[in-house]
Design an enzyme around this catalytic site. Structure first.
Site, PDB file in Angstrom:
ATOM      1  N   ARG A  50       0.854  -1.177   0.000  1.00 60.98           N
ATOM      2  CA  ARG A  50       0.000   0.000   0.000  1.00 60.98           C
ATOM      3  C   ARG A  50       0.897   1.236   0.000  1.00 60.98           C
ATOM      4  O   ARG A  50       1.931   1.256   0.691  1.00 60.98           O
ATOM      5  CB  ARG A  50      -0.906   0.034   1.232  1.00 60.98           C
ATOM      6  CG  ARG A  50      -2.119  -0.887   1.153  1.00 60.98           C
ATOM      7  CD  ARG A  50      -3.107  -0.432   0.075  1.00 60.98           C
ATOM      8  NE  ARG A  50      -4.298  -1.251   0.015  1.00 60.98           N
ATOM      9  CZ  ARG A  50      -4.464  -2.279  -0.822  1.00 60.98           C
ATOM     10  NH1 ARG A  50      -3.508  -2.622  -1.658  1.00 60.98           N
ATOM     11  NH2 ARG A  50      -5.595  -2.949  -0.829  1.00 60.98           N
ATOM     12  N   GLU A 101      -3.292   7.664  -4.446  1.00 57.47           N
ATOM     13  CA  GLU A 101      -3.589   7.184  -5.807  1.00 57.47           C
ATOM     14  C   GLU A 101      -4.840   7.849  -6.367  1.00 57.47           C
ATOM     15  O   GLU A 101      -5.784   8.080  -5.616  1.00 57.47           O
ATOM     16  CB  GLU A 101      -3.773   5.663  -5.787  1.00 57.47           C
ATOM     17  CG  GLU A 101      -2.470   4.967  -5.490  1.00 57.47           C
ATOM     18  CD  GLU A 101      -2.598   3.452  -5.431  1.00 57.47           C
ATOM     19  OE1 GLU A 101      -3.567   2.897  -5.970  1.00 57.47           O
ATOM     20  OE2 GLU A 101      -1.709   2.832  -4.849  1.00 57.47           O
ATOM     21  N   HIS A 107      -0.710   0.230  -9.874  1.00 63.43           N
ATOM     22  CA  HIS A 107      -1.395  -0.683  -8.949  1.00 63.43           C
ATOM     23  C   HIS A 107      -1.979  -1.896  -9.691  1.00 63.43           C
ATOM     24  O   HIS A 107      -3.197  -2.123  -9.673  1.00 63.43           O
ATOM     25  CB  HIS A 107      -2.497   0.049  -8.173  1.00 63.43           C
ATOM     26  CG  HIS A 107      -2.845  -0.625  -6.864  1.00 63.43           C
ATOM     27  ND1 HIS A 107      -3.292   0.069  -5.765  1.00 63.43           N
ATOM     28  CD2 HIS A 107      -2.814  -1.928  -6.489  1.00 63.43           C
ATOM     29  CE1 HIS A 107      -3.517  -0.777  -4.771  1.00 63.43           C
ATOM     30  NE2 HIS A 107      -3.245  -2.010  -5.192  1.00 63.43           N
TER      31      HIS A 107
HETATM   32  C1  DGY Z   1      -5.438  -5.886  -2.979  1.00 56.86           C
HETATM   33  O1  DGY Z   1      -6.098  -6.901  -3.253  1.00 56.86           O
HETATM   34  O2  DGY Z   1      -5.431  -5.409  -1.862  1.00 56.86           O
HETATM   35  C2  DGY Z   1      -4.604  -5.294  -4.075  1.00 56.86           C
HETATM   36  O3  DGY Z   1      -4.031  -4.105  -3.754  1.00 56.86           O
HETATM   37  C3  DGY Z   1      -5.350  -5.225  -5.371  1.00 56.86           C
HETATM   38  O4  DGY Z   1      -5.332  -6.519  -5.815  1.00 56.86           O
END
Ligand code: DGY
Length: 324
Positions: free
Chosen positions: A237, A266, A284
């Site tokens: 993240r 983002e 992402h």
């Molecule tokens: C998640 O699943 O948390 C990712 O960031 C997107 O697949």
């Protein structure tokens, strides 16, 4: 009347068809992000919600959704949802663990190799017609094989990254809130405090969830501890890394490069990252394989359908609201 399930965005046809077999599906004709006001209106008389990590499901939204029983996130991370507020209202929150582990680990490696071996720069160079002759010093990068990999967060994805690193004969160090002797045995990863890992890793990959305590988990002090030849990879993240500090670290040579799939705000990317070639930047897409995205959508729908049918969903993140 069957329960109403709101899909905040368009899902693969198969997942939508599955939902339609059991509930009344509500989905906007156009696939675009709903504003908080639109989402709030659509949720007023909905029983379930399948949403993406781009949807903010906060306390104010949940308060207006008086019939809502389940929020099924199409992601393993769920920092876009106020889980405590959902639990207070006895709303079940679910996620999609497991199905994206290998795909995300593959992409972590894609970033690692791309930044170390300057793949993106090399592609741009070749396309621009700059490749005139082989050069002994052309686009030199860092070696991966046999180097030290630091893994911060040895959960499912961290372990899958480690499994791949064995093929590169890497020495592997890890830190996590809980030590994992079974993984140490199976994967050959060695537990070390974060401070040591920062100083010793040639590649540092971060796989912690976003929590208040992991905000800026990699900031200026951490970047300054790293080797000037080291690379940072983040496919977890964005806010886990202090982007302003990272941009400065790259500009001033505290580290050699970074491979990033996620950003603090983002889809905005820090201008200091956009302007440097030492960063490989992806939008992402860690879990973005065709198969995995289909599985994630299906899993989220199955979670929602289970709750709406009065069954225990396979992947609750707040199981305490389900009772025994
Ligand atoms: C998640 O699943 O948390 C990712 O960031 C997107 O697949």
């Amino acid at each position: 009347m069957p329960p109403t399930l709101l899909l905040s965005r368009h899902l693969p046809d198969e997942a939508v068809a599955l939902a339609r077999q059991h509930v009344a599906v509500r989905m906007a004709p156009e696939d675009r992000r709903l504003s908080p006001a639109e989402l709030g209106r659509q949720l007023q008389d909905a029983d379930g919600l399948v949403c993406l990590l781009t949807d903010t499901v906060d306390a104010a939204l949940l308060e207006r959704a008086t019939r809502l029983r389940v929020v099924a996130n199409v992601a393993v991370g769920y920092n876009n949802i106020d889980v405590a507020a959902a639990s207070r209202r006895k709303i079940v929150v679910t996620n999609t663990p497991g199905v994206l582990t290998e795909t995300t680990a593959d992409f972590t490696w894609a970033l690692l190799l791309a930044v170390a071996r300057r793949v993106v720069e090399a592609d741009a160079y070749t396309r621009a017609g700059q490749y005139k002759e082989w050069g002994l010093q052309l686009l030199l990068g860092g070696d991966v094989f046999g180097r030290t990999l630091g893994i911060l967060g040895l959960g499912r994805i961290g372990k899958a990254v480690a499994r791949r690193a064995r093929g590169f004969s890497m020495r592997m160090l890890y830190d996590d809130a809980v030590r994992d002797p079974a993984a140490e045995q199976e994967l050959g990863v060695v537990y070390q405090p974060k401070k040591t890992i920062l100083a010793e890793a040639d590649f540092l990959t971060v796989h912690v969830p976003l929590l208040p305590e992991t905000h800026h988990y990699i900031g200026e002090p951490e970047l300054r501890r790293m080797k000037p030849t080291a690379y940072l990879v983040n496919a977890s993240r964005g806010p886990v890394v202090d982007e302003a500090a990272l941009a400065r670290a790259l500009r001033e040579g505290w580290i050699a490069g970074a491979g990033l799939d996620v950003y603090e705000d983002e889809p905005r990317v820090h201008p200091g990252l956009l302007e440097t070639r030492k960063a490989v930047l992806a939008p992402h897409i860690g879990s973005a394989s065709i198969e995995t995205r289909h599985l994630m959508a299906r899993m989220a729908v199955e979670n929602a359908l289970a709750v709406l049918a009065g069954r225990r969903p396979p992947n609750p993140v707040n199981p305490e609201v389900l009772g025994s």
